[in-house]
Structure formats: structure tokens, C-alpha cells
Design an enzyme around this catalytic site. Structure first.
Site, PDB file in Angstrom:
ATOM      1  N   ASP A 176      -8.365  -1.757   6.834  1.00 54.22           N
ATOM      2  CA  ASP A 176      -7.611  -2.664   7.368  1.00 54.22           C
ATOM      3  C   ASP A 176      -7.093  -2.761   8.857  1.00 54.22           C
ATOM      4  O   ASP A 176      -6.498  -3.775   9.381  1.00 54.22           O
ATOM      5  CB  ASP A 176      -6.236  -3.292   6.471  1.00 54.22           C
ATOM      6  CG  ASP A 176      -6.916  -3.531   5.059  1.00 54.22           C
ATOM      7  OD1 ASP A 176      -6.719  -2.916   4.144  1.00 54.22           O
ATOM      8  OD2 ASP A 176      -7.717  -4.538   4.912  1.00 54.22           O
ATOM      9  N   HIS A 206      -4.058   6.037   2.487  1.00 55.37           N
ATOM     10  CA  HIS A 206      -5.030   5.486   1.549  1.00 55.37           C
ATOM     11  C   HIS A 206      -4.555   6.531   0.263  1.00 55.37           C
ATOM     12  O   HIS A 206      -4.594   7.606   0.399  1.00 55.37           O
ATOM     13  CB  HIS A 206      -6.210   5.595   1.756  1.00 55.37           C
ATOM     14  CG  HIS A 206      -7.267   4.749   1.116  1.00 55.37           C
ATOM     15  ND1 HIS A 206      -7.826   5.305  -0.081  1.00 55.37           N
ATOM     16  CD2 HIS A 206      -7.854   3.613   1.178  1.00 55.37           C
ATOM     17  CE1 HIS A 206      -8.652   4.418  -0.548  1.00 55.37           C
ATOM     18  NE2 HIS A 206      -8.645   3.226   0.226  1.00 55.37           N
TER      19      HIS A 206
HETATM   20  C1  SDX Z   1      -6.756  -0.953   0.752  1.00 58.50           C
HETATM   21  O1  SDX Z   1      -7.598   1.587  -3.207  1.00 58.50           O
HETATM   22  C2  SDX Z   1      -8.667   1.346  -2.189  1.00 58.50           C
HETATM   23  O2  SDX Z   1      -9.687   1.574  -2.277  1.00 58.50           O
HETATM   24  C3  SDX Z   1      -8.125   0.094  -1.364  1.00 58.50           C
HETATM   25  C4  SDX Z   1      -8.886  -0.355  -0.213  1.00 58.50           C
HETATM   26  C5  SDX Z   1     -10.083  -1.001  -0.888  1.00 58.50           C
HETATM   27  O3  SDX Z   1     -11.124  -0.955  -0.048  1.00 58.50           O
HETATM   28  O4  SDX Z   1     -10.048  -1.382  -1.871  1.00 58.50           O
HETATM   29  O5  SDX Z   1      -9.437   0.536   0.464  1.00 58.50           O
HETATM   30  C6  SDX Z   1      -8.187  -1.298   0.526  1.00 58.50           C
HETATM   31  O6  SDX Z   1      -6.080  -1.584   0.267  1.00 58.50           O
HETATM   32  C7  SDX Z   1      -6.419   0.202   2.089  1.00 58.50           C
HETATM   33  C8  SDX Z   1      -4.861   0.287   1.857  1.00 58.50           C
HETATM   34  C9  SDX Z   1      -4.220  -0.972   2.858  1.00 58.50           C
HETATM   35  N1  SDX Z   1      -2.865  -0.969   2.589  1.00 58.50           N
HETATM   36  C10 SDX Z   1      -2.098  -0.521   3.873  1.00 58.50           C
HETATM   37  O7  SDX Z   1      -2.562  -0.171   4.688  1.00 58.50           O
HETATM   38  C11 SDX Z   1      -0.568  -0.484   3.552  1.00 58.50           C
HETATM   39  C12 SDX Z   1      -0.033   0.872   4.131  1.00 58.50           C
HETATM   40  N2  SDX Z   1      -0.301   1.957   3.193  1.00 58.50           N
HETATM   41  C13 SDX Z   1       0.416   2.268   2.252  1.00 58.50           C
HETATM   42  O8  SDX Z   1       1.182   1.308   1.657  1.00 58.50           O
HETATM   43  C14 SDX Z   1      -0.027   3.402   1.433  1.00 58.50           C
HETATM   44  O9  SDX Z   1      -0.578   4.147   2.343  1.00 58.50           O
HETATM   45  C15 SDX Z   1      -1.246   3.044   0.146  1.00 58.50           C
HETATM   46  C16 SDX Z   1      -0.396   1.811  -0.774  1.00 58.50           C
HETATM   47  C17 SDX Z   1      -2.477   2.587   0.858  1.00 58.50           C
HETATM   48  C18 SDX Z   1      -1.408   4.172  -0.501  1.00 58.50           C
HETATM   49  O10 SDX Z   1      -0.217   4.498  -1.435  1.00 58.50           O
HETATM   50  P1  SDX Z   1      -0.125   5.721  -2.296  1.00 58.50           P
HETATM   51  O11 SDX Z   1      -1.462   6.296  -2.538  1.00 58.50           O
HETATM   52  O12 SDX Z   1       0.684   5.466  -3.405  1.00 58.50           O
HETATM   53  O13 SDX Z   1       0.535   6.788  -1.464  1.00 58.50           O
HETATM   54  P2  SDX Z   1       2.038   7.039  -1.412  1.00 58.50           P
HETATM   55  O14 SDX Z   1       2.756   5.577  -1.225  1.00 58.50           O
HETATM   56  O15 SDX Z   1       2.419   7.892  -2.622  1.00 58.50           O
HETATM   57  O16 SDX Z   1       2.208   7.831   0.169  1.00 58.50           O
HETATM   58  C19 SDX Z   1       2.219   9.267  -0.061  1.00 58.50           C
HETATM   59  C20 SDX Z   1       3.392   9.310   1.057  1.00 58.50           C
HETATM   60  C21 SDX Z   1       4.775   8.671   0.764  1.00 58.50           C
HETATM   61  O17 SDX Z   1       5.762   9.795   1.234  1.00 58.50           O
HETATM   62  P3  SDX Z   1       6.634  10.264   0.185  1.00 58.50           P
HETATM   63  O18 SDX Z   1       7.159   9.569  -0.686  1.00 58.50           O
HETATM   64  O19 SDX Z   1       5.444  11.596  -0.245  1.00 58.50           O
HETATM   65  O20 SDX Z   1       7.620  11.145   1.172  1.00 58.50           O
HETATM   66  O21 SDX Z   1       2.890   8.819   2.436  1.00 58.50           O
HETATM   67  C22 SDX Z   1       3.878   8.174   2.898  1.00 58.50           C
HETATM   68  C23 SDX Z   1       4.810   7.374   1.643  1.00 58.50           C
HETATM   69  O22 SDX Z   1       5.900   7.115   2.342  1.00 58.50           O
HETATM   70  N3  SDX Z   1       2.857   6.793   3.322  1.00 58.50           N
HETATM   71  C24 SDX Z   1       3.454   6.256   4.508  1.00 58.50           C
HETATM   72  C25 SDX Z   1       2.329   5.249   4.677  1.00 58.50           C
HETATM   73  N4  SDX Z   1       1.219   5.360   3.528  1.00 58.50           N
HETATM   74  C26 SDX Z   1       1.864   6.450   2.839  1.00 58.50           C
HETATM   75  N5  SDX Z   1       4.263   6.257   5.485  1.00 58.50           N
HETATM   76  C27 SDX Z   1       4.199   5.476   6.468  1.00 58.50           C
HETATM   77  N6  SDX Z   1       3.252   4.659   6.615  1.00 58.50           N
HETATM   78  C28 SDX Z   1       2.100   4.435   5.758  1.00 58.50           C
HETATM   79  N7  SDX Z   1       1.205   3.327   5.837  1.00 58.50           N
END
Ligand code: SDX
Length: 460
Positions: free
Chosen positions: A378, A321
Site C-alpha cells: 500500500d 505486515h
Molecule cells: C495489507 O495480510 C495481508 O496479506 C494484507 C495485505 C494483502 O495483500 O492482503 O498485504 C494488504 O493489508 C497490507 C498492510 C496495510 N496496512 C498498513 O500499512 C497499516 C500499517 N501497518 C500496521 O497496522 C501493521 O503493520 C499491520 C496491521 C499491517 C500488521 O499488524 P500485525 O501483524 O498485527 O503486527 P503488530 O501490530 O503486532 O505489530 C508488531 C509491532 C507492534 O509493536 P509492539 O506492540 O510489538 O511494541 O510492530 C509495531 C506494532 O506497534 N508496528 C508498527 C507498524 N506496524 C506494526 N509501528 C509503527 N508503524 C507501523 N506501521
């Protein structure tokens, strides 16, 4: 997110709440005011930065940027706190109902019994769809994704309800807000019925908001439909947990659309479009698909590792998140609700077992611990909705039904905020320098800076 170090009272009082920005190239410095809210991070107010310095800030994804001020929702990501108008989400989920939570988000306080009765009653006046709107559905393929239908039908509401389009009129704003909240269950349920080739059930004003959603989704016109109170309560709690979440992608989309003066129906349609993405509200559907792909506990290790492979786009859906760097408090409530619903329904869904084992395995994995990736709202919601009989394609529709009150509350707040103006971000330009036009008969195969591949999304 770096831990916010508490500023000692003495230091805070002794020094003004300002920041000095120094351009080390020129040695020039400018003072910017600090801003502090009721709770949360301190901010640098950079509204005047460009005017004073000609310098822009760069923050793709707004990881360090506050786009507005708000009284509606507060999130403390480091400590897993979520407050709606000051009330903790677990207290609302366990003690309130969705209509009361809608009133709270829209109007700022929990309603008195009379206010609740009036609000419930007004929402019930708007559950029906104009008969010509129902004809929109026949224009879609039966196989259309219900979110595609919802985007289209909600946007089309602005073709019908001209009595609630004047955003400068408080009564019209209220009418639009109540109307959209009331119609979302009908619009979503009809998308499902249309996909099943079934007639559209009429909304029933003798039922609660969640009971009515349940009967519009699952009633059979050939039989009497009995509302299951457990399912109705679970849906109501699910809607509360999805109601609002400060400046998430879809809410920011609604605010940006509304900042141009667009009508509320078009703004909510833009929020629905943004929510549909698998990184946002589409994640609940993606979680179920991921669990299907994992298939069994034996495969969990492989997928947990795959999610860490920088060369692989796969991510563990339902994990991570932007703000929560600890457990999403909604996921905690959702997990409890999941167990309760499956137990009462007597369902032993192997997907729940698989999800719990995946959660356990991920939470002890160094990669997930180091990057502070926890289950989000989710992760469990799809399992509950599947247990209640919702098809996977309807999961994000349910999220949109819950989140509509958040979208419209922020839309309303944005309109009356004296600091708000049309949202128009700037950019870091990396394209071509200025160049002379070449008539087509004198053009050879010239490689531009980005090459021909740029047209299709990749640099040559
Ligand atoms: C919702 O914003 C809100 O409030 C959203 C929400 C709401 O109520 O409106 O809470 C609802 O959208 C919840 C999130 C649902 N999405 C998912 O579950 C999809 C999987 N999650 C990721 O796509 C990700 O965690 C996000 C999109 C939720 C957050 O992305 P960020 O904040 O841009 O974080 P990031 O992509 O920069 O990740 C930081 C690091 C990265 O690694 P590095 O580039 O630093 O090496 O963490 C890794 C990412 O690759 N990472 C994950 C991961 N999520 C982040 N690695 C593996 N699996 C994951 N799920």
C-alpha cells in the site's frame, strides 16, 4: 516471525512427523500429527485436540494459526517471496496480464492461447450491470464513500443473479466467479461517476479489462476518449499486484462467510467490507492522508518518532505486515512502476519524493529495523493511482477490483476442500459467573464486574 531452522534430513527421516503435547498440571500427554506442505512452515494438526483433551488453543489474530490448506498462493515472509500457483509475483507483473493472472489463480495453470481467448471472451459477456442495479446508486448520497456503495451493490447482486447461486453446482460456481470478476470494474467506476454527477458509461468489449476500467472511470461522454497505453499497463500491473495474498483478513472473511453456504455475491461483499479497514486495504488511502499530514521532509523525523510512541495510536501507514518481515515484493514492483508512470506522465509529484525520503528514514531507524517493518503493497500504490487521476477515495476500490479474483478463488477452493466445515472459533470467557435475575424494581446502582462503562467499549 522466528527463523524456521532447517531440520537436518537425518533427524527428519529418523523421527515421525508428530508432536507431543503434555499437560504439566496432570502429566498427561497426547500425540498430534505434524503436517508439511510443498513449502513453508511445519504445522501441528490440532483438529482432534479439543475432542481428545477438552483443551482449546488461544490465538487472537491467528498469528500462529493456519485456517486451511491451499494451493493458490505461497508467501515466505522472511525472504520476501510471493508465488501465485508457483509463479513469482514479479514475473507475473512484468510478463503476464491481469486476465491471464485471473485464469491462473482460478484454474491453477497459465492458459493456452485458446483458453485465454475463451476466458477473456466469457468475462466480457458479464461486464454490464442489470439496469435496475444501476438504480441502486441513486439511493446513495453523492458524497457516499465508494467502498460503502461497492459493499451494498455487490451484496445486492444476489437479488438478481439467481442462476449462479447454487454453490453445489460447478457451472453455477464458475458463472458466479466470472460474473463478479467482470462486474467489479463497472460497479467501482459507476460509484465514481455517481459522485461526480456524470452519466454511467457503457463497458466496451472491444477493450481489454484494464482499458475498459480506464474508459469507464475517465471517459467524457461529450468527447472521444483515447486510451493511454501506459496508464492501461500500469492499471493492469496494479491489479496483478493486488490479485491475491493467501489468508489475509478479507480473504479469510470471504472463506468464513462461504463456510456457512452463503452465496458468492454475499461472500465477496463481506470481503469488501473487511478490506475497507485502514489496517488492511484502506491503508493506501491512509498513506496519502499521512503524507499530506507530514507535509514536508522536515516533519518526517517527528512522525517516525510518533509512530514509535507506545502511548500514541499513530502508525506509519504503508509499513509493516503480519507475514512479511522483509521487503514486500509487491512494493518493489510498485515502486518501479511508480517512477515509470510519473516519468511518462511528466509528473513531478512531491509526494513521491516525500514517500521515498520517509522510506529511507524509516528503513534506517532502529525501531523499524528491530521490528522488521518494511514498506508494504500500500505504500506506493496510492501515489501511482493519484498520478493516474484516481481520487483517494477510489484507491481501496481499485484494491477490491484486483483482489476479487483472489477472494473468489479461495471461495471456490474452500467449497471443494474435504476438510472444510463451517468456521466456528471458540473463546476465552472472562465474563460474569452464573447469577440470579433481579426484577427491575429491586435493582439499585450495582457495579457489574466490568462496570457500566463496558457498554461503550471501556472497562470502568
Ligand atoms: C495489507 O495480510 C495481508 O496479506 C494484507 C495485505 C494483502 O495483500 O492482503 O498485504 C494488504 O493489508 C497490507 C498492510 C496495510 N496496512 C498498513 O500499512 C497499516 C500499517 N501497518 C500496521 O497496522 C501493521 O503493520 C499491520 C496491521 C499491517 C500488521 O499488524 P500485525 O501483524 O498485527 O503486527 P503488530 O501490530 O503486532 O505489530 C508488531 C509491532 C507492534 O509493536 P509492539 O506492540 O510489538 O511494541 O510492530 C509495531 C506494532 O506497534 N508496528 C508498527 C507498524 N506496524 C506494526 N509501528 C509503527 N508503524 C507501523 N506501521
Amino acid at each position: 516471525m522466528p527463523e524456521q531452522k532447517p531440520v537436518t534430513e537425518a533427524v527428519a527421516d529418523a523421527n515421525p512427523d508428530t508432536f507431543t503435547i503434555t499437560d504439566n498440571k496432570t502429566g498427561k500427554s497426547w500425540e498430534m500429527p505434524g503436517r508439511t506442505g510443498t513449502m513453508g512452515n511445519r504445522l501441528i494438526d490440532i483438529k482432534s485436540l479439543y475432542g481428545k483433551t477438552g483443551i482449546l488453543t488461544y490465538d487472537p489474530g491467528f498469528t500462529s494459526t493456519a485456517s486451511c490448506k491451499s494451493d493458490i498462493t505461497y508467501i515466505d515472509g522472511a525472504n520476501g517471496v510471493l508465488l501465485h500457483r508457483g509463479y513469482p509475483i514479479d514475473e507475473l507483473a512484468n510478463n503476464s496480464d491481469f486476465m491471464e493472472t485471473c485464469y491462473l489463480l482460478l484454474y491453477g495453470d497459465l492458459p493456452t492461447p485458446e483458453q485465454k481467448l475463451d476466458f477473456d471472451g466469457d468475462i466480457k459477456q458479464h461486464t454490464l450491470l442489470h439496469d435496475q442495479i444501476t438504480k441502486f446508486y441513486t439511493g446513495f448520497m453523492r458524497s457516499a464513500h465508494p467502498m460503502a456503495i461497492m459493499v451494498g451493490v455487490v451484496g445486492a447482486l444476489s437479488a438478481f443473479y439467481h442462476d449462479s447461486m447454487d454453490i453445489t453446482d460447478i457451472d453455477e460456481r464458475r458463472l458466479a466467479a466470472h460474473r463478479i470478476i467482470a462486474k467489479m470494474p463497472t460497479i467501482g467506476a459507476y460509484a465514481y461517476k455517481y459522485s461526480q454527477g456524470l452519466p454511467f458509461p457503457m463497458p466496451r468489449n472491444d477493450l481489454s479489462y484494464s482499458e475498459n476500467l480506464l474508459q469507464m472511470m475517465f471517459s467524457n461522454p461529450a468527447e472521444e476518449y483515447k486510451i493511454d497505453p501506459v496508464l492501461a499497463k500500469a492499471i493492469d500491473r496494479l491489479l496483478i499486484l493486488h490479485a491475491d495474498h493467501e489468508q489475509n483478513a478479507s480473504t479469510s472473511t470471504v472463506r468464513l462467510a462461504g463456510s456457512s453456504g452463503a452465496n458468492p455475491y454475499a461472500c465477496v461483499a463481506s470481503g469488501i467490507a473487511s478490506l475497507w479497514g485502514p489496517a488492511h486495504g484502506g491503508a493506501n488511502e491512509a498513506v496519502l492522508k499521512m503524507l499530506d499530514e507530514i507535509g514536508s521532509k522536515e516533519n518526517i523525523e517527528k512522525f517516525v518518532k510518533k509512530a514509535q510512541d507506545p502511548g500514541d495510536n499513530f502508525r506509519l501507514m504503508g509499513f509493516g505486515h503480519r507475514v512479511y518481515k522483509s521487503y514486500d515484493p509487491r512494493a518493489t514492483v510498485m515502486r518501479e512502476s511508480c517512477h515509470e508512470v510519473l516519468k511518462v506522465l511528466g509528473i513531478n509529484d512531491p509526494k513521491l519524493e516525500l514517500a521515498m525520503e520517509l522510506e529511507r528514514r524509516a528503513l534506517e531507524d532502529p525501531y523499524f529495523i528491530e521490528k522488521k517493518l518494511y514498506p508494504n503493497v500500500d505504500f506506493y500504490s496510492g501515489i501511482i493511482m493519484k498520478a493516474m487521476g484516481f481520487p483517494t477515495s477510489m484507491f481501496t476500490v481499485m484494491f477490491a477490483i484486483g483482489r476479487t479474483v483472489g477472494w473468489i478463488s479461495h471461495w471456490k477452493e474452500m467449497l471443494v476442500d474435504d476438510e472444510q466445515k463451517i468456521g466456528r472459533p471458540r473463546q476465552l470467557y472472562q465474563g460474569e459467573d452464573k447469577r440470579v435475575y433481579v426484577p427491575i424494581d429491586r435493582r439499585g446502582h450495582t457495579e457489574t464486574k466490568t462496570g457500566w462503562g463496558w457498554l461503550w467499549g471501556k472497562k470502568s
